[in-house]
Motif scaffolding. Sequence first.
Motif, short mmCIF file in Angstrom:
data_model
loop_
_atom_site.label_atom_id
_atom_site.label_comp_id
_atom_site.label_asym_id
_atom_site.label_seq_id
_atom_site.Cartn_x
_atom_site.Cartn_y
_atom_site.Cartn_z
N LEU A 74 5.67 7.53 12.57
CA LEU A 74 5.16 5.92 12.05
C LEU A 74 4.35 5.44 11.28
CD1 LEU A 74 6.27 3.50 12.72
CD2 LEU A 74 4.24 2.81 14.57
N GLY A 75 3.45 7.02 11.73
CA GLY A 75 2.16 6.60 10.52
C GLY A 75 2.24 7.41 9.26
N LEU A 76 2.70 8.33 9.38
CA LEU A 76 3.35 8.76 8.42
C LEU A 76 4.03 7.76 7.67
CD1 LEU A 76 4.19 12.12 9.31
CD2 LEU A 76 2.50 12.12 8.23
N ASN A 77 5.54 7.28 7.55
CA ASN A 77 5.84 6.58 7.05
C ASN A 77 4.90 5.34 6.54
OD1 ASN A 77 8.58 8.27 6.72
ND2 ASN A 77 8.39 8.07 8.46
N ALA A 78 4.57 5.04 7.34
CA ALA A 78 3.69 3.60 7.25
C ALA A 78 3.01 3.73 5.95
CB ALA A 78 3.03 2.72 8.42
N ARG A 79 1.58 5.30 6.29
CA ARG A 79 1.30 5.18 4.75
C ARG A 79 1.78 5.18 3.72
NH1 ARG A 79 -0.65 9.43 1.52
NH2 ARG A 79 -3.12 9.57 0.95
N THR A 80 3.26 5.98 3.59
CA THR A 80 3.76 5.59 1.85
C THR A 80 4.00 4.48 2.13
OG1 THR A 80 4.71 7.98 3.04
CG2 THR A 80 5.50 7.10 1.02
N LEU A 81 4.14 3.90 2.72
CA LEU A 81 4.89 2.74 2.61
C LEU A 81 3.34 1.30 1.83
CD1 LEU A 81 7.88 1.28 5.62
CD2 LEU A 81 7.76 2.52 3.23
N ALA A 82 2.28 1.85 2.79
CA ALA A 82 1.83 0.90 2.23
C ALA A 82 0.85 1.49 0.89
CB ALA A 82 0.66 1.78 3.08
N LEU A 83 1.04 2.23 0.87
CA LEU A 83 0.73 3.10 -0.79
C LEU A 83 1.23 2.11 -1.86
CD1 LEU A 83 0.31 6.68 -0.14
CD2 LEU A 83 -1.07 5.48 -0.83
N ALA A 84 2.90 2.19 -1.18
CA ALA A 84 3.89 1.89 -2.62
C ALA A 84 3.55 0.34 -2.48
CB ALA A 84 5.39 2.13 -2.02
N GLU A 85 3.12 -0.46 -1.57
CA GLU A 85 3.22 -1.88 -1.60
C GLU A 85 1.84 -2.40 -2.27
OE1 GLU A 85 3.44 -4.28 2.39
OE2 GLU A 85 1.70 -3.75 2.23
N ALA A 86 0.87 -1.25 -2.43
CA ALA A 86 -0.38 -1.07 -2.90
C ALA A 86 0.54 -1.25 -4.72
CB ALA A 86 -1.38 -0.62 -2.64
N GLN A 87 0.84 -0.30 -4.66
CA GLN A 87 1.27 0.08 -6.25
C GLN A 87 1.34 -0.46 -7.26
OE1 GLN A 87 1.43 4.24 -6.17
NE2 GLN A 87 -0.52 4.51 -4.51
N TYR A 88 3.42 -0.52 -6.14
CA TYR A 88 4.31 -1.85 -6.71
C TYR A 88 4.52 -2.64 -6.03
CZ TYR A 88 4.23 2.44 -8.93
OH TYR A 88 3.45 4.49 -9.26
N PRO A 89 4.03 -3.59 -5.92
CA PRO A 89 4.02 -4.16 -5.46
C PRO A 89 5.49 -5.53 -5.38
CG PRO A 89 2.46 -5.55 -6.57
CD PRO A 89 2.46 -3.71 -6.81
N ASP A 90 6.01 -5.47 -6.55
CA ASP A 90 6.81 -6.35 -6.68
C ASP A 90 8.80 -5.54 -6.57
OD1 ASP A 90 5.40 -8.62 -6.74
OD2 ASP A 90 5.28 -7.99 -8.58
N LEU A 91 7.88 -4.12 -6.49
CA LEU A 91 9.65 -3.14 -6.96
C LEU A 91 9.57 -3.16 -5.06
CD1 LEU A 91 8.42 -1.31 -9.35
CD2 LEU A 91 9.66 -2.95 -9.21
N GLU A 92 10.60 -2.85 -4.83
CA GLU A 92 11.98 -1.59 -3.76
C GLU A 92 11.51 -0.41 -3.58
OE1 GLU A 92 15.87 -4.69 -3.02
OE2 GLU A 92 15.57 -4.29 -4.99
N ILE A 93 11.65 0.08 -2.82
CA ILE A 93 11.04 1.21 -2.86
C ILE A 93 12.75 2.41 -2.49
CG2 ILE A 93 10.17 3.18 -1.35
CD1 ILE A 93 8.72 1.05 -0.12
N ALA A 94 13.31 2.97 -3.39
CA ALA A 94 14.52 3.88 -3.76
C ALA A 94 14.30 5.48 -2.79
CB ALA A 94 14.92 3.46 -4.61
N VAL A 95 14.74 5.78 -2.18
CA VAL A 95 14.33 6.49 -1.37
C VAL A 95 16.18 7.70 -1.38
CG1 VAL A 95 14.63 7.62 0.88
CG2 VAL A 95 13.24 5.61 0.29
N PRO A 96 16.16 8.96 -2.02
CA PRO A 96 17.07 9.82 -2.17
C PRO A 96 17.52 10.63 -1.16
CG PRO A 96 15.59 10.92 -3.21
CD PRO A 96 14.71 9.31 -2.97
N CYS A 97 16.46 10.59 -0.03
CA CYS A 97 17.07 11.80 0.78
C CYS A 97 17.26 10.57 2.30
CB CYS A 97 15.97 12.92 1.58
SG CYS A 97 16.22 13.11 3.11
#
Lengths: 154, 1125, 296, 283
Positions: free
Chosen positions: C56-79
Motif C-alpha cells: 500500500l505504502g509503496l504505491n501510495a507514495r508514487t500516487l501521491a507524487l503524481a498527484e503533487a506533480q501533475y494534479p490534473d492528469l491521469e496516471i498511465a501505467v504500461p505494466c
Amino acid sequence: MSVIKEWEPKILVFTCNWCTYTGADLAGLNRMKYPENVRLVRVPCSSRVNPQFILRAFMKGCDGVLVCGCHPGDCHYVSGNYFTRRRFMLMQRLLEYNGVDPARFQARWISGSEAAKFRDTMIRVSKEIKALGPNTKFREDWYVKEAIANEPSK
Amino acid sequence: MSRIGVFVCHCGSNIASGVHIDKVVEAAKLFPNVVYCEDNKYTCSEPGQFKIKAAIVEHRLDRVVVCTCSPRMHESTFRKMLKGTTINPYMLEVANLREQCSWVHTDKDKATDKAISLVRMAAAKVNENTSLFPSKIKVTKRALVIGGGIAGMQTALDIADAGHQVTLVEREPSIGGKMVMLDKTFPTMDCSACISTPKMVECSSHPNITIMTSSEVEKVDGYIGNFQAIIRQKARYVDHSLCKGCSDCMDACPVQARNNFDLGLGKRKAVYTLFPQAVPNKAVIEKKGASPCKFNCPAHLDAHGYMALTGVGRYEEALGVVRRTTPFAGVLGRVCFHPCEENCSRNKIDQPLAIATVKRFLADNARKSGKLGKIAVTAEPKDQKIAIIGSGPAGLNCAYMLALEGYKVTVFEALPKPGGMLKVGIPDYRLDKAVLAEEIKLIEDMGVEIKCNTRIGKDISFKALRGKGYKAFFIAIGAHTDSKLNVPGEDALGVVAGVDFLRESNLGNNPKPGKRVIVVGGGNVAMDAARTALRLGSDVTVLYRRSEAEMPANALEIDHAREEGVKFEFLAAPMEIISENGKLSGVKSIRNRLGEPDAKGRRSPVPIPGSEFILGVDTLIKAIGQKVVQEDLTAAGFTLYDRWGNIAANAETKTELADVFAGGDAQTGPATVIEAIAAGNKAAKAIMNYLEGTELPIEPYLMPEATVEADELKNVPRAARGRMPMIPIQDRRSTFKEAELGFDEKTAVAEALRCVNCAVCSECRACETACQSKAILREQEDELITQDFGAIVVTTGYELIDWAPLYGEYGGGRYPDVITGLQFERLVNASGPTEGHILRPSDQTEPKNVVIIKCVGSRDENKGKAYCSRACCMYGAKHAHQVLDKIPDSRCYVFYMDVRTAGKGYEEFYGRTREDGAMYLRGRVAKIYQEGGKLICKGEDSLLGKAVTVEADMVVLETAMVPSPGVVKLAGILGISTDPDKWLNEAHPKLRPVETNSAGIFLAGTCQGPKDIPDTVAQAGAAAAKVSALFSNDELETNPMISKVIDEKCSGCGLCVGCCPYTAISLQEIEERVGALRVKRLVASVNHALCQGCGACAGACRPGAIDLQGFSNRQLLEEVDALCL
Amino acid sequence: MKYSYFPGCAMKGAGKAYDFSIKYVTKKIGMELLEIDDWNCCGATAAHSTSADLALGLNARTLALAEAQYPDLEIAVPCAACYSALRSALFSARSSKEKLAKIQDLIEMPYEGKNEVISFLETFSRPDAMKAITENVVKPLGGLKVACYYGCLTSRPAKIAGPDDVENPMQMDDIVALTGAISVDWAFKTECCGGAHHVSYQKGAVPLVDRILRNAQANGAEAIATACPLCCLNLDMRQGELNKKNGTDYNIPIYYFTELLAMSMGATPKEVGVEKHFFPALSLMEKYLVKGGSAV
Amino acid sequence: MSQVNEMQAQLRKVAAELLENDTVGYIIGWGATRFPDRTTPVFIHEAKDADKLMWNEYCVNGLAKYVLDDKIKAKKIGICIRGCDSRAINRLIIDNQIKRENVYLIGLPCEGKADKIKCGKCAHKNPVIHDVLIGDLVAETPVTDRFKAVEDQEKLTSDEKHAYWKGVYDKCIRCFACRNVCPVCSCKECFADQYRVGWQGKQNNSTENWNYGLTRSYHVGDRCVECGECERVCPMDLPLMLQNRKMLKDINELFGDYECGLSEEDRAPILGDYDLSDRDEFM
C-alpha cells in the motif's frame, strides 16, 4: 401507596396495517420481547399519517414518534410509502431545524415478515429515547411546569 | 354523549397471564363515555359474543371496544356480530392486548399499564367513530385473460365453462405460450404439444371465448366488476377474415427471418404462422417499418424488396418491384448516388450492400436474356390528355406513372434526343446510352408519345396546348445553363460551360478542347467534364476552391477521375481569365485557406493574399452549378419563379396555376436522378388528384424507418461487399466505353443475400400476388378496441433470463453450441428445426458428450437471481434422459448445486435418469471455452473436492425464469404490484395466492413466480373459480372505509388527485352560493368504487378537507391525545 | 492526450521493447507522457506477499507524487502488475476516510486519491487516440492473425481493474484491429500465465503457459499480443522448452501490442526491439510488413 | 427615477385602455396614501380613475391574493404584477384557484422596493408571465445567499435552535396576518381555524404558536414563491422566511433545483408527487 417508578418514555409508533402492524403481530406470535413503552397506532397506510399528528404528539407529551410502513416498492396501495418518504424526510429536517433531536422522530420500513426487525427497532428506539430523557421542547405541560417554576412567589 | 361498552378478553390465559385483567376493567370504567365494562374468558366465542350483544341491549350501548387479539384476526368477526344488533358494524374498535401486549412484554405491571393505555386509545377513537354504510356496484360478467399460455387457456376455458364470456388476449400471433414449445413434459414424458394443442383448439372453438392474438392491453380503467380495457390489436397486415391459412404467401415470401419460436435455431419467412398448429391458423406479416434503404431513397424504391427477391433468384419479379416506381432500373443502377447504400445497416458492421449494382444487374440480366419485355398497362384507358415539357428523368417518370394509370401522355423535348440530362449530361462511360434508349422505349411502348425537337415557347405554348385539349401540364425542363464565375475575362473564347461541353460530347459533336484543360468546380458535372475531356485526349486539371473533403462530387467519381489521370488543384480559385486576342491563354488563380464553417457546416475558403499563380490553358470548363433556362417558358407565357430562378412550385409540385405542375431540377435546382424520379412520381399523383378531384397522398406509403443497432448485428457473419469489375485503365483513359461492368449473377445473388432484413418484411409484395383470397393488407394499422370487463386474470408467464451478458465465462453467447434448455426443447422436438434430431447448431453433427449446467442465473445473487426457478431440476433431468435416450453412446454430465424434486413422481424420475447413466456432478462450471471443435468445461466436483474438466460437444444451460418482458408496464396499467424481481405480487402468499391487492384482478401461472405446469394449471383453475365466484353476484358491496370530501373545506387545489394510486379522486364542479349569486367551483370528489381506503390523500390535504372514514383526522388525533395521557 | 507516466521497473529491463514501442507510438500520435519524478517500484508480488502495508505504502507514495506533480492528469501505467498494484492502492484510498488517513500516515505525504490510474489499453482505446492511430497507420499488417492476451491483472479483480469486460475484454482487440491485423476470437484472454511463479514454481507455472498457447494455436493465431512485460516474457521464453518437452509445435511469436502499433506506423522491427524476444519474432513481422504494404 | 415615472405614465395609459375597451372589469394596482412613502392596493373600475395608479419604490404590497376575493369572476381581472406577484399568480393557477383566462396580467419589471428584507433575495425581478409589459425588462442578478441564513441557523446546536424558535414563538400573537397575506395559503378553511377537529388549540402559548408556525411553513413550504409578504406583514417582526426557506433548501437538496411558480406548467407540489429514485433514509 405508589412506589417511585423509573421514568418511562412515551413512544408513539404509527404502523401501516399491511406491513409493520402485521410484523408487530408476528413478533407477538413469536413471543419476541420489547419494551412496554411503545404504543402502536394502526393506520391503513403510512401515507395516511398527516405530519401534523407528529407535532400534536410532541405537544401532548410524547417523547418519541416513529412512522413505519412497507418497504418502497412493496406498498399494499402501490405507491403510498413513496409519499410517506417525501413527507417525513422533509418533516424530520424541519423538526431538527426547530431544535427537536433527530432521534425523537424517525421513520422505518418494516415488512410483515420482519418481526425481528420490528423488535430490534423498538428496542433500539426505546433505548435511544430513554437516553435522551423526557422531551421538553414545545411540550404543553412542560411549559406549564416551567411557568410555575419561574413564578416569582415560589 | 356516546355510550361506550368495553369488553376485555382473557383469551384463555393468553392475555390474562400477562396483564392484570381486573385492573384494566377497573381503569376502563373511568374513561370518558364508557358506560359499561366487563371481562370475558373468550370474547370471540359464541357465548362471548352473546354477552356483548346482551350488554348492548341492556346498557343501550352505541359503540363498542373489544380488547382482544389483533384486529387483523377478529375485527371482521366482531363487525359481523354487530350486524345483528342495533349498532352499526363500524362503531367498533379493537385494542390489541395479545400480540402487541401480553405476548411481547415480561413485566406484568408494566404490561397492564400499557394495556390500559391501549384501551384508552381505542375508547378515545371509538368515541369519534361514525356509522358507515357500504354501497353497491354492478358486475359486468365478462373476464379479460391476459396471456394465452397454458395458464391463460386453462383459466379462459374454466371461466367459459362456467357460462361467462372471456376475452383471451395474447401478444404473439398464436396462443399456446411456452408449453407448446416444449417437447415432452416431466415426469410422465407425455408429448407437450399433444396435451396443449387440444386446449388451444378448445379455446378457439368455445362459444364463450374470444381470442385476440397479436394484441396487448394498453390501458385499464375502472374497478372490480366494472373494468374498461383498451386493447391494441397490432397490425398483422393480413385480413384474418379472408386468410385461409394456406401458406401460399409463405411460399412466395423471399425473406429468411429469425424464427423466434425456434429461439433463433431456424428460419422462417416474413409472412408466417408461429408454428404449424397455430391458433388461429392465419398468417401474419412481421414488419418493423420501412427498411433504411427504402426509407432514405428519395423515391422510396423498394430496395429491400428487390434485394430479397434477387437473393432467391427471382430476377424478373425483382425487376417488377423496381418498375413499380420507375422503369429506369438500368439507368439508376449505373448513375444513382444511392442514399440507400449510405444508410444500409451493414455499414454498422462491415460495408453496405451494393444495392444500385444489384439493380443494374436486374436490368442487364433481363436485357441479355431478352426478357426486358414490355410493361403492361392494366388500368382502363382514360381520355384526359397530359402534356409534359421535358423528357428528363422527372418528365419521363411522370409520363410513366400516368401511362400506367391509362392517361394519354405527350412529352415535348427541345433537343433532338429524349432523356434530358441522362442523355446529354451524363457521359457514355458512365451510362451506356443504349440502356437509356431501351428504357425510354419501354415508356413509349406504353403509349406515351415523345416529340423531340419541340421547344416550349418556340414551337408550342401552353395556350395552344390547352386549346388542343391538354388538361394538365408538367414542367420538367431541367437546369441546362451554367452559373457564371464572375471573374474578369469570362467571355473569352475557350471558356465553356460544363453542361454545354457535356451536351456537345454526348450528342456526338466531338468537341475539341485542346491540350490543356482546366475544369473549375468540385461537383459531379465537374468530374464528368474532366473525365470526358481526358478521354478526348486532353491534359486535365480540376481547380477547386476548398479541399477534397468538401467536394460535393461522389467520392467514387473523384477516385475514378484520379485513377484515370485527372490532376487536382485544391484550395485554389480563378481570379481572372487571361486571353490573348480574345482567345483564352491562361487563368490567374489564388490559393485559399479554409475559414470558419458556414451555416451548413462547410468551411468557406479564404484567399491567401499574395499567393496568386497563373496556369496556361486552352479550354476552361466552368462547372460551378447550373440554372434553369427561363427564356423559353417566359416566351410560352409562364413566369412563376422563386428567388433562385427556379420554377416556383410547392412540395407537391403544384404551381400557382391549377393545371400546371413542375418538378425536377427545374423546380429544385440541380439535383440527382433519383430525386427527379421522385418528383416525377409526385407530379403524376398530383396531376391525377387534380384531374379526378381526389386527395390521395402524394408521397408513396411509407412506415417509420426500421433501424437496426450494431449490437443486434453482432452475430451476423461478416461478408465483404461484391467487387465492381471495371474495364482496363487504358481503355478508361482513351475511350467512352462504359467503365464499370456490373455484377455477374453469382456476385449479384451473393450481394443480395448479405441483406440483414432490417424491416423483416421487404415489401416486395410477392405475397399480395400469391394470395388468392386477397387477404394481404399492406397498409394496415394498429387498432384500439375498448371493452368492459368484470374481472381480469393476468397470466403473462415467464421468459428465460438473458444469460449471455451475465455469464462471460460461459462464452457470453459467442459459442453456438452453448444453448439454453428451451433451445434444447426445440432441437429435440419433432416439429423443431432439426425435426427432433439433437444436432449441434454449429455444424449439425450429433453431440456425444453433453454437459448440462443447472442454476444458470438462478440461486446466484451475484450474477442472476437469488431465487430458485423450480422447474429446472426436473427438466434438466428430462434433458439428460433425452440425450441418453436419443443419442447412442452418448454421455451426459449434469453440474448441479442441489437436486430439488418435490413433486409427485419427480424423485423417481430423477432416479431413473441417473440409472440411465446421467452423471451428476455437484459443483459449478467456472469456465467454458472452445478448443478444437470441443467445448471445454472446467468445473469442480465439490463432493470429491476436485477440479474437473469435461470436453463437451454441446452444453445446455438450464437458465433462470424471469418475468415476461413488459410485465412491469402491465402492472402499472393494472395498478398491481410486483416484487423486487418483478414477479407479480399475490395478495397473500398462503391464503390469497391467486388474488392481487387490487380487487377483481387475479393471477395465475408463472407471472406470479417460477413454477411447473401442474402448479400453473392448478392456479389457473383457482383463478377461474375466483372469477366465477365473483360473477355469481349481480352486485357487489364496497368497503365503506374510504375517503370522503368535505366540500366546504375543499379549495380544489388537486393535491390529493396526484396522491391517489387508483385514480379514484377527480375534480368536479359544484355550485355554491356567494351572496345572491350561485357560482361554480372545483372540488375533489371520490369514486367510492375505485377508492381502496389507503388515506394518502388524507395525509396530504392541508385543511383536512378530504378525510378517511374509519381513520379520520379526528379519530387519530384523539388516539394520539389518549396515548399521551 | 496528456498523461503522467509511471514506467515501472520492467520498462528499464525485461520490458525494454514495450518501453521503446510505447515511446514510438505516443510520439507518433501526439500523446504526451510526463514521467513522475522520483517514482518507486510498485513492489509487485514481493511486497504484498510480505506486508499489505508495504504494498500500500509503496504505491501510495508514487500516487501521491503524481498527484503533487501533475494534479490534473491521469496516471498511465504500461505494466499490468504495476497497474494492478497502483489501482489497488487507489481503490483502498478511496474506500473510506479512515483508510485514506492511514495511507497519509503511512507515506507521510499529503494524498487525496484524486487521480485515476489507467492502463495503456485504456489510453489508446479512447476515441481521440483511436483516431490518431488510424491516421498514422502507414504499413498495415494486412491479415496477421493475432490473439490478444490481456492477462489476469488488467481485468481482475473486476472491482479494481479497468472498465473492460472481465471475461471477454475487447480493448486490445479493437486497438490491434487498427493496424490491419485480425484479432482472433479465443478463450484465454484473461487466464493467468503463471506470473512470478515461473521463477519459484516452474512445475505449476509452465502448464499455464502451455494451455494459453494451445488455445491460441487452436484458434488460428499466428501471434500473440500482450500488454504486460511479465506475460510477454513467460509466454515468450517457454515455447521452445515446451516444444522440446511435449512435442508440441508452437510457433507463435509474442509481441507487445504496442510493438504491432509501432510497426504499422512505420517503425522497423529492430527500432522497437522485436529482435530482443526469445522466440524468433522478426521473420513473421517482416513477412507481414511486406505483405501488408501492398494489400488493402 | 425618470424611468419609473415613464413606467407609471405608461401603466396609467395601458390601464385606461384596458378599462376603456372592456378587456378587464377592474384593475388591481397600487394607489397613493396620505403618506408619500406608502402606497395602498387600489381597485380601479373606470378609465377615468386610471391616473390613481402609482408605480414607485413604495409599491411594496403583494397583490396576487386579491384575485381570490372575487368569487363571482364576472369579468376579467386586471392586475399589476412584479416578479414575485407573477410567480404567485402562476402558483394560484397551478393550484386551480384561478384560471389563466380570468386574469389580465400587467407586468412591471421591478428593481426592488423600499422593503429591503422582502426584496433582498429576489431572483426574479421580471414578471415570469404577463399579458402586457410596462417598461423594459431589467437585468436579473443571481442570488447567491438564498439559503445563507438557513445554513447559519442549521449550525446551531439542538438546544440553541430550540431556544431561538421558542423565543420567536413566545412573541407570536397568532394574528394570522402571515396566513392571510400569503398567496399560496389558498385553503377554504385553514387548519388553524378548525379547533373542533383538533389541529390547533386555542391557547396562546408558545407550544400552540409553534404548532401553527411550523405547520404553516410545512403547508406552504413546497409552494412558497418567496415573495416575503408573510415576514413583511408580521406585526411582531418574526423571521418567518427563515422557516419557509428551510423547507425550500431541503427540497432543493433532496429533489432537485426547485423554484415555485416559474411557469404555468410547473412541477406538481413536491408533496403531491414522488419519484421512485428519491433518496431513502428510512431503510
